[in-house]
Each structure stands twice: as C-alpha cells, then as structure tokens.
Design an enzyme around this catalytic site. Sequence first.
Site, short mmCIF file in Angstrom:
data_model
loop_
_atom_site.label_atom_id
_atom_site.label_comp_id
_atom_site.label_asym_id
_atom_site.label_seq_id
_atom_site.Cartn_x
_atom_site.Cartn_y
_atom_site.Cartn_z
N CYS A 1 0.82 -1.21 0.00
CA CYS A 1 0.00 0.00 0.00
C CYS A 1 0.86 1.26 0.00
CB CYS A 1 -0.88 0.04 1.24
SG CYS A 1 -1.90 -1.39 1.46
N ARG B 1 4.87 0.21 -6.24
CA ARG B 1 4.87 -0.59 -5.02
C ARG B 1 3.94 -1.79 -5.13
NH1 ARG B 1 6.77 2.33 -0.41
NH2 ARG B 1 5.41 1.19 0.98
N TRP C 1 -3.05 -2.64 -1.56
CA TRP C 1 -2.69 -4.01 -1.93
C TRP C 1 -3.43 -4.90 -0.95
CZ3 TRP C 1 -0.07 -8.31 0.06
CH2 TRP C 1 0.43 -9.22 -0.87
N ASN D 1 -1.47 1.84 5.68
CA ASN D 1 -0.62 0.77 5.15
C ASN D 1 -0.19 -0.08 6.33
OD1 ASN D 1 1.27 -0.87 3.91
ND2 ASN D 1 2.87 0.71 3.85
N GLY D 2 -0.31 -1.39 6.22
CA GLY D 2 0.07 -2.28 7.32
C GLY D 2 -1.08 -3.23 7.62
N GLU E 1 17.77 -16.82 -10.00
CA GLU E 1 17.32 -15.46 -10.28
C GLU E 1 16.64 -15.39 -11.66
OE1 GLU E 1 16.67 -13.05 -8.60
OE2 GLU E 1 16.59 -11.35 -9.98
N LYS F 1 12.75 -14.24 -12.29
CA LYS F 1 12.36 -13.14 -13.20
C LYS F 1 11.28 -13.64 -14.16
CE LYS F 1 13.50 -10.44 -11.54
NZ LYS F 1 14.26 -10.31 -10.34
N GLU G 1 7.93 -14.11 -12.35
CA GLU G 1 7.32 -12.86 -11.88
C GLU G 1 6.59 -12.11 -12.98
OE1 GLU G 1 10.88 -10.99 -10.01
OE2 GLU G 1 9.49 -10.65 -8.36
N HIS H 1 18.03 -35.91 -9.91
CA HIS H 1 17.35 -36.45 -8.71
C HIS H 1 15.87 -36.08 -8.69
CE1 HIS H 1 21.15 -37.82 -7.17
NE2 HIS H 1 21.68 -36.63 -7.42
N LYS I 1 6.22 -4.15 -4.72
CA LYS I 1 7.64 -3.84 -4.77
C LYS I 1 8.27 -3.97 -3.40
CE LYS I 1 11.43 -2.42 -6.71
NZ LYS I 1 12.09 -3.41 -7.58
O1 M6R Z 1 13.23 -4.96 -0.98
P1 M6R Z 1 13.78 -6.33 -0.83
O2 M6R Z 1 15.05 -6.56 -1.53
O3 M6R Z 1 13.88 -6.74 0.63
O4 M6R Z 1 12.68 -7.28 -1.46
C1 M6R Z 1 12.78 -8.66 -1.39
C2 M6R Z 1 11.85 -9.32 -2.38
O5 M6R Z 1 10.52 -9.02 -2.08
C3 M6R Z 1 12.15 -8.89 -3.83
O6 M6R Z 1 13.46 -9.14 -4.17
C4 M6R Z 1 11.22 -9.61 -4.80
O7 M6R Z 1 11.56 -10.95 -4.87
C5 M6R Z 1 11.31 -8.91 -6.16
N1 M6R Z 1 10.00 -8.81 -6.72
C6 M6R Z 1 12.22 -9.59 -7.09
O8 M6R Z 1 12.14 -9.18 -8.41
#
Ligand code: M6R
Length: 616
Positions: A2, A27, A75, A101-102, A488, A492, A495, A511, A611
């Site tokens: 949020c 965000r 959110w 937010n929270g 990674e 990506k 996501e 395995h 984010k």
């Molecule tokens: O702000 P942070 O690096 O702590 O965030 C951690 C994860 O939420 C963040 O890396 C998330 O996996 C991203 N969407 C990756 O692209």
Amino acid sequence: MCGVVGYTGTRQASEWLLDALQTLEYRGYDSAGVQVVSPSGNLHGVKCAGRVAHLRERASVANLNGTCGIGHTRWATHGAPTDRNAHPHLDCRGRIAIVHNGIIENYQQLKRQLMMSGHTFSSDTDSEVVAHLIEDAWAGPASGNLALAVRNACDRLEGSWALAVVCADAPGTLVVTRNGSPLVVASTEDGAYVASDVMPLASVTSRVVQLQDRDVATLSPDGSIAISDRDGRVVEHPTAITIDWDASAATLGGYSDFMAKEITEQPEAIERLLSGRLGEHGIELDELTLTKAELASVRHVVIIACGTSYHAGLAAKSAIERWARVPVSVEYASEFNYDEEYIVDDNTMCVIITQSGETADTLTAARRMKGMGCNVFAITNVLGSTAARESDGTLYVQAGPEVAVASTKAYTAQMVASYLLALRLALAKGCMTREEVVKHFHDLERIPDLMREVLKRRWQDKQAVRFFRNKTSSLYLGRNVNSATAFEGALKLKEISYLHAEAYPAGEMKHGPIALIEGGFPVVVVVPADHVHDKTVSNIQECLARGAAVIAVATDGDERVAKLCSEVLWVPRCPNELIVPAVSVLHLQMLARYVARDRGYDVDKPRNLAKSVTVE
Ligand code: M6R
C-alpha cells in the site's frame, strides 16, 4: 505494498495526490482513492478498484476542490480488492478520513467492540477500525485535537501501520503516524507533504524526514510539521536526509518500460558503487562499524534476505567463503524468523540484503539478530530506509530508484556490494594481501564494460523467446555460484511472464526435475567457462537426450556448447568466475522481459506482486 500520501498547503491537493499515487504505483496495488477537505469544511473523495488512471477519470468528474487531502493505493490483505474496500475509509459521520498501510492484527476484536457500541462499518478491511477509533477519541477527551485523537486511537492498535488522517472539523490539518510501516514527511514553501517513500516527494523537495515508530506528526498548510515521539515529547530537530535522486530518475526517459531502463542502467550503477572504494589500505568500507580486530574475529556470517536479494546472498556466500574463508549461511528471512533454535555466537556477523530496506520479514530477522547480540550490517538501495536506520552499519548500493517490481539493477549492485564486503573481510582476516585485494577490485571494475557488451547482444534473448511460446513450464540450471544465476533467472521469468520456471543446481536435476523433460521442453543452462564446465555440459547432454530445447548461457568461443545447442546467449570472457553471475544474469533479465512482452504482459506491474513487501 500500500502507498500512503497526503498534502496540506496552498495548491489543489487532488492534483499532487493523484500524481503521487501514480509515482507509488510501482509498489504494487489493486485499488486506489483520494479524499480532500473542501473549503466549506466537508470531505469529498473518490475511490475504486483498478489503476490510478481509472481513479483519475473518476476524479476528473468529481468535486475535489480543497487544499488538504490524503490518498492511497491498496494491496489487498483483508477484504477483496473492490471499490468498497479501497481507502480512504470514513468514520460513521463521514467527518474523519484515514488511509492505512500495514495490518491491524487485533481488528476483529476492535470491530466487535465498536459495533457493540453502535458504529457501522462500510468495508471488510482491518483498516476501517482506525477511523472509528479516532471518531470515539475525537468525541471524547481529545475533542478538537486531531493529533491526540490519533494517538489515543493508536494506543488501542496491535500490528503495523502508516496512517494519514484528515478531519472535516479540523480543516487544513493533516495528522500522520507510523509503527512498522514507512512514512516520510517534507516541509516546503507551498505546504507539507507525506508519503510512504521518497519517490513522490522528489518532485517537490530534496529534504525529507523519516518518522520514527510511534511518532505523531501534525502537518499544517504553512508547511510546518510538528512531531512528537512515542512518549508525547516534542521532537525539536528531526533529522532530515537529502534525497540524492532527481525526480527524472524515476521517469521513463524514452524507454518503453522501467524494467528495460533499469536493466540498461546496470553498468553505471556498478561504476557508482565502486567509485572511491579502493584506498591506501585496501577496500574503503567505513560503513562497517566493526573494527579491524572485530572483523578478523568473525567466524560465521549469516546473510538474511528475501526473493531476489536472497539470490544476491547466495552469490555473496560464494565470494565470502572463497575469498575470506569464513563459512556463510544464507537464510530466507521468513524461515529464519520462526527457527527458534537458530545458533549464533559472539563471532557471528549478520548481513541483511534488502533493496527497499522495508521488507517486513527481513526487518524482523535483523531485529532478532540484534537481540541475539549480533552486529547487523545492511546492504540496501534506499537512503534512510528502516533497514538502514536500524542496522549497525549500512552500505548503500546506489543503484538509483528501482521502479519495476521485478528487481534487476538492485540485484547486481547488491551482489557487487557483498563482494566488497568479502574483500574487506579477506584483508582483515589475512586471507589476502593488499595486492591480491587490489587485483580482485580491478576485476570488479571490469563488470560495467562486460555488462555493456551483454546489453549489446539483447537480440540473442529476443531470438530465444520462440522456445517459450505455447509452453507452460521451464527449467533453469546452473552450478556453484551460477546456481544463484539460475534461481534469479527463473524468478524473473515467473514474476513477469507468469510462466512456471523451476530452478535447480544442475547436478541435482537427475534427482527429480529431469522427469519434467519431454520434447521441446525449454531448459536454460548457465554454463560459463569455469571449473565445473565439463559437468554442466554433461547436464546439457542429459537434457538434449530427452528432447529438451536447451538455451545455453555460455562464454564467447565455447565451441563445445556452440555445437550442442542451437540457441546460445553469449557472455564475454570474465576475469574471475565470481564475476560471471553479475554479467550473465543480464541475459536472463532480458530474456524474461522479452518472453513477458511476447505474452502481452505489463512487465513493470506484474499481478499480485508488491515492490516492497511491508507485511509479514
Ligand atoms: O526490498 P527487498 O530486496 O527486501 O525485497 C525482497 C523481495 O521481495 C524482492 O526481491 C522480490 O523478490 C522482487 N520482486 C524480485 O524481483
């Protein structure tokens, strides 16, 4: 997650609020709303599920005349992402509006009590209780004092919050407070501003104040901000920080999307990070608050992070173990927080890696580590973030604002920052001479040009997209430090293209995951010229034997891989095996982006993701 914004001053509030909400879109959110106090002393607002653009359309036909107001991007956590659950929320009389937010953890109990005393609720959210609690406080001893009413209401809350509150009976006054969720205020000539992070404020000022937990701030139209701390004492001189990003850093600047821009910005980000780091005594890392003797006594490093930052931690483990000969454990923050038997001792150093510096799981873990007596060192991108403020030392990676939800430039910057820490540790522990450290540092300095070379080859990634068409799953493989690259790359892809991607250390494939492979199944294999090259080539052969469509990420001139694989994403030769992940991952970032675009998705705002994940 949020986004909270608020303004009081001389300009039309809704104009800035809507722009600010647009800036906070990165965000992650599913609904949005604004509320202003009109000159006649009433509240007017609009809110809806969907994008800020949709909210703008509604706002353009609503009467939002007023110079004091609040706004929100939501959110969903409690209650579906609908118009009715969007913020702001009002009290029963429609005189008090809040954005939050929270998570209010005791909201069910509070809601029951409030309903029994006659309050009526208009949403399914946890947040709405706050408006009603303030209503009660305003009707009681705090009448006429909005800050006191907010403080009294918050005394009854459990959980986390960043709140902005306006009241039709206190026109021009904006009260904000936080506990666990970030909030930044700024005073300017045309009024006072609040936002969840510095991004929307960059267009109005370069000086901001981060509120501390339980601070309550009263913002007035003349731009003044009165802050009192958790005990109600006036904060005389709140510490302001200077935002070193200009507002244009968060604009597209000619790119079609932020992800493309941020992938391209990686060479400059690494140059900034490395600049001035080589000194007379080796690596300059004054941010580390440990003395040389304390560093020399470190016997165990625990790295804690989430998501992409966790993957940077995996690369960091390889560098610290190889260069400084210190055993490293890399922990998911969300797992670590519930591992009650975790063992640390006086010689354990904790490193948290977090782009936003606001990830709730990582912050909880850092606090727990501090509670266990560990020195906590933060690697983060965001100036003045909670991680930075609460850690014993902070290394800012200086990647600049990362707007796309999928992290790219922060990832490689975090990785290289952790390499600096590894070299510093290696020198302190006597595992390397200064000359060796200098040599490794010069290798790191080659990363930007190596990245530039990979960026020039983006056509290779575009060409590889055809392997993913009409597919539902894929496999990413790599060995040793490049298993992090595989993890990674797969993250990506998942996501932003919503295509399943399984990542495995290549040798583990046999395995289990090998059962996935059938004719045409896409397998991305990171196979650079390193000490496990032969082993990884064998894994490629195992995939090909089962009909997989292999996309290799290989080193220029690798004839064996060229003969085996019809699709190769070529990486220039790197001076050191540990450099490869920071360079080769660019191909996987670009590949994910091209696949997502090929499928017609918005690469910057993937569904369901936020984010900065500020709730547990
Ligand atoms: O702000 P942070 O690096 O702590 O965030 C951690 C994860 O939420 C963040 O890396 C998330 O996996 C991203 N969407 C990756 O692209």
